[in-house]
Design a protein around this motif. Structure first.
Motif, PDB file in Angstrom:
ATOM      1  N   MET A   1      66.082  74.807  54.326  1.00  0.00           N
ATOM      2  CA  MET A   1      67.313  74.630  53.588  1.00  0.00           C
ATOM      3  C   MET A   1      68.477  75.084  54.469  1.00  0.00           C
ATOM      4  SD  MET A   1      68.935  73.833  50.710  1.00  0.00           S
ATOM      5  CE  MET A   1      67.616  73.639  49.553  1.00  0.00           C
ATOM      6  N   ILE A   2      69.531  74.307  54.448  1.00  0.00           N
ATOM      7  CA  ILE A   2      70.767  74.664  55.142  1.00  0.00           C
ATOM      8  C   ILE A   2      71.801  75.002  54.081  1.00  0.00           C
ATOM      9  CG2 ILE A   2      72.620  73.848  56.641  1.00  0.00           C
ATOM     10  CD1 ILE A   2      70.557  71.840  57.792  1.00  0.00           C
ATOM     11  N   TYR A   3      72.469  76.139  54.259  1.00  0.00           N
ATOM     12  CA  TYR A   3      73.502  76.565  53.324  1.00  0.00           C
ATOM     13  C   TYR A   3      74.863  76.509  53.993  1.00  0.00           C
ATOM     14  CZ  TYR A   3      69.748  78.427  50.437  1.00  0.00           C
ATOM     15  OH  TYR A   3      68.635  78.560  49.670  1.00  0.00           O
ATOM     16  N   GLY A   4      75.837  76.015  53.270  1.00  0.00           N
ATOM     17  CA  GLY A   4      77.230  76.099  53.670  1.00  0.00           C
ATOM     18  C   GLY A   4      77.886  77.102  52.741  1.00  0.00           C
ATOM     19  N   ILE A   5      78.579  78.078  53.294  1.00  0.00           N
ATOM     20  CA  ILE A   5      79.191  79.124  52.468  1.00  0.00           C
ATOM     21  C   ILE A   5      80.684  79.171  52.767  1.00  0.00           C
ATOM     22  CG2 ILE A   5      79.229  81.582  51.924  1.00  0.00           C
ATOM     23  CD1 ILE A   5      76.287  81.664  52.924  1.00  0.00           C
ATOM     24  N   ASP A   6      81.476  78.912  51.753  1.00  0.00           N
ATOM     25  CA  ASP A   6      82.925  78.947  51.896  1.00  0.00           C
ATOM     26  C   ASP A   6      83.524  79.032  50.495  1.00  0.00           C
ATOM     27  OD1 ASP A   6      85.748  78.085  52.282  1.00  0.00           O
ATOM     28  OD2 ASP A   6      85.057  77.668  54.304  1.00  0.00           O
ATOM     29  N   LYS A  41      68.384  68.989  51.361  1.00  0.00           N
ATOM     30  CA  LYS A  41      68.245  69.943  52.469  1.00  0.00           C
ATOM     31  C   LYS A  41      69.491  70.795  52.666  1.00  0.00           C
ATOM     32  CE  LYS A  41      65.247  66.798  54.947  1.00  0.00           C
ATOM     33  NZ  LYS A  41      65.116  65.965  56.139  1.00  0.00           N
ATOM     34  N   PHE A  42      70.551  70.521  51.913  1.00  0.00           N
ATOM     35  CA  PHE A  42      71.818  71.236  52.066  1.00  0.00           C
ATOM     36  C   PHE A  42      72.326  71.706  50.719  1.00  0.00           C
ATOM     37  CE2 PHE A  42      76.442  71.487  52.186  1.00  0.00           C
ATOM     38  CZ  PHE A  42      76.629  72.314  53.277  1.00  0.00           C
ATOM     39  N   ARG A  43      72.825  72.918  50.692  1.00  0.00           N
ATOM     40  CA  ARG A  43      73.410  73.462  49.466  1.00  0.00           C
ATOM     41  C   ARG A  43      74.716  74.160  49.825  1.00  0.00           C
ATOM     42  NH1 ARG A  43      70.958  78.039  45.525  1.00  0.00           N
ATOM     43  NH2 ARG A  43      72.622  77.943  44.005  1.00  0.00           N
ATOM     44  N   LEU A  44      75.786  73.795  49.141  1.00  0.00           N
ATOM     45  CA  LEU A  44      77.097  74.389  49.376  1.00  0.00           C
ATOM     46  C   LEU A  44      77.347  75.484  48.346  1.00  0.00           C
ATOM     47  CD1 LEU A  44      79.734  74.333  50.969  1.00  0.00           C
ATOM     48  CD2 LEU A  44      80.549  72.559  49.404  1.00  0.00           C
ATOM     49  N   LEU A  45      77.593  76.684  48.834  1.00  0.00           N
ATOM     50  CA  LEU A  45      77.848  77.840  47.972  1.00  0.00           C
ATOM     51  C   LEU A  45      79.327  78.200  48.075  1.00  0.00           C
ATOM     52  CD1 LEU A  45      74.744  79.926  49.079  1.00  0.00           C
ATOM     53  CD2 LEU A  45      74.935  78.382  47.117  1.00  0.00           C
ATOM     54  N   MET A  46      80.053  78.053  46.987  1.00  0.00           N
ATOM     55  CA  MET A  46      81.499  78.284  47.003  1.00  0.00           C
ATOM     56  C   MET A  46      81.827  79.740  46.665  1.00  0.00           C
ATOM     57  SD  MET A  46      82.953  74.718  45.459  1.00  0.00           S
ATOM     58  CE  MET A  46      84.614  75.354  45.471  1.00  0.00           C
ATOM     59  N   LYS A  47      81.550  80.601  47.625  1.00  0.00           N
ATOM     60  CA  LYS A  47      81.850  82.029  47.514  1.00  0.00           C
ATOM     61  C   LYS A  47      82.117  82.568  48.904  1.00  0.00           C
ATOM     62  CE  LYS A  47      79.293  82.990  43.362  1.00  0.00           C
ATOM     63  NZ  LYS A  47      78.778  84.064  42.569  1.00  0.00           N
ATOM     64  N   ARG A  48      82.609  83.784  48.971  1.00  0.00           N
ATOM     65  CA  ARG A  48      82.768  84.456  50.254  1.00  0.00           C
ATOM     66  C   ARG A  48      81.404  84.936  50.733  1.00  0.00           C
ATOM     67  NH1 ARG A  48      86.553  88.292  47.773  1.00  0.00           N
ATOM     68  NH2 ARG A  48      85.031  89.729  48.616  1.00  0.00           N
ATOM     69  N   SER A  49      81.240  85.050  52.046  1.00  0.00           N
ATOM     70  CA  SER A  49      79.945  85.464  52.589  1.00  0.00           C
ATOM     71  C   SER A  49      79.537  86.845  52.107  1.00  0.00           C
ATOM     72  CB  SER A  49      79.953  85.415  54.110  1.00  0.00           C
ATOM     73  OG  SER A  49      80.959  86.251  54.628  1.00  0.00           O
ATOM     74  N   ASP A  50      80.492  87.756  51.915  1.00  0.00           N
ATOM     75  CA  ASP A  50      80.134  89.093  51.433  1.00  0.00           C
ATOM     76  C   ASP A  50      79.673  89.065  49.981  1.00  0.00           C
ATOM     77  OD1 ASP A  50      82.817  88.528  50.731  1.00  0.00           O
ATOM     78  OD2 ASP A  50      83.279  90.650  50.499  1.00  0.00           O
ATOM     79  N   GLU A  51      80.049  88.052  49.230  1.00  0.00           N
ATOM     80  CA  GLU A  51      79.581  87.899  47.849  1.00  0.00           C
ATOM     81  C   GLU A  51      78.181  87.285  47.800  1.00  0.00           C
ATOM     82  OE1 GLU A  51      83.830  87.056  45.621  1.00  0.00           O
ATOM     83  OE2 GLU A  51      82.786  85.375  46.539  1.00  0.00           O
ATOM     84  N   VAL A  64      72.466  82.158  61.746  1.00  0.00           N
ATOM     85  CA  VAL A  64      73.737  82.243  61.024  1.00  0.00           C
ATOM     86  C   VAL A  64      74.853  81.845  61.982  1.00  0.00           C
ATOM     87  CG1 VAL A  64      75.397  83.764  59.881  1.00  0.00           C
ATOM     88  CG2 VAL A  64      72.954  84.096  59.508  1.00  0.00           C
ATOM     89  N   LEU A  65      75.668  80.901  61.577  1.00  0.00           N
ATOM     90  CA  LEU A  65      76.863  80.523  62.316  1.00  0.00           C
ATOM     91  C   LEU A  65      78.057  80.984  61.491  1.00  0.00           C
ATOM     92  CD1 LEU A  65      78.476  79.002  64.493  1.00  0.00           C
ATOM     93  CD2 LEU A  65      78.275  76.972  63.041  1.00  0.00           C
ATOM     94  N   VAL A  66      78.833  81.885  62.031  1.00  0.00           N
ATOM     95  CA  VAL A  66      79.996  82.401  61.317  1.00  0.00           C
ATOM     96  C   VAL A  66      81.234  81.689  61.835  1.00  0.00           C
ATOM     97  CG1 VAL A  66      81.379  84.437  60.796  1.00  0.00           C
ATOM     98  CG2 VAL A  66      78.903  84.640  61.004  1.00  0.00           C
ATOM     99  N   ASP A  67      81.862  80.943  60.965  1.00  0.00           N
ATOM    100  CA  ASP A  67      83.105  80.262  61.302  1.00  0.00           C
ATOM    101  C   ASP A  67      84.021  80.435  60.105  1.00  0.00           C
ATOM    102  OD1 ASP A  67      85.065  78.703  62.469  1.00  0.00           O
ATOM    103  OD2 ASP A  67      84.257  76.864  61.607  1.00  0.00           O
ATOM    104  N   GLY A  68      84.937  81.344  60.217  1.00  0.00           N
ATOM    105  CA  GLY A  68      85.816  81.609  59.088  1.00  0.00           C
ATOM    106  C   GLY A  68      86.785  82.702  59.441  1.00  0.00           C
ATOM    107  N   GLU A  69      87.034  83.568  58.514  1.00  0.00           N
ATOM    108  CA  GLU A  69      87.959  84.684  58.728  1.00  0.00           C
ATOM    109  C   GLU A  69      87.473  85.502  59.906  1.00  0.00           C
ATOM    110  OE1 GLU A  69      90.650  86.938  59.153  1.00  0.00           O
ATOM    111  OE2 GLU A  69      91.062  85.952  57.259  1.00  0.00           O
ATOM    112  N   LYS A  70      88.278  85.613  60.922  1.00  0.00           N
ATOM    113  CA  LYS A  70      87.855  86.262  62.156  1.00  0.00           C
ATOM    114  C   LYS A  70      88.550  87.589  62.427  1.00  0.00           C
ATOM    115  CE  LYS A  70      86.898  81.726  63.989  1.00  0.00           C
ATOM    116  NZ  LYS A  70      87.246  80.977  62.799  1.00  0.00           N
TER     117      LYS A  70
END
Length: 84
Positions: A1-6, A41-51, A64-70
């Motif tokens: 499973m691939i997750y997108g988190i944003d 195979k993909f699930r989009l989670l609409m939350k912040r990574s810390d949540e 884990v690929l981190v691309d976001g608030e840096k």
């Protein structure tokens, strides 16, 4: 499973570019269209990574690929950075 988190919420980035709610809704729509071919195979989670981090069992993530608030605070100062 691939997750997108944003969270897809409005924000001002490091370059003083404002991303409005409408911008984020457009980005979300593009993401949904671009990942439709992945089907179950993909699930989009609409939350912040810390949540979200605590919802994955320990040692269940291979990559884990981190691309976001840096900013330092969002990457290193929060306790969730070792959650994965």
């Amino acid at each position: 499973m691939i997750y997108g988190i944003d969270p897809y919420v409005s924000y001002d980035d490091l370059y003083d570019t404002h991303r409005s709610r409408e911008d984020m809704e457009a980005f979300y729509s593009v993401m949904v269209r671009n990942t439709e071919s992945l089907g179950g195979k993909f699930r989009l989670l609409m939350k912040r990574s810390d949540e979200i981090a605590g919802q994955f069992a320990h040692n269940t993530i291979d990559f884990v690929l981190v691309d976001g608030e840096k900013s330092y605070d969002n990457i290193f100062a929060k306790p969730h950075h070792n959650s994965y």
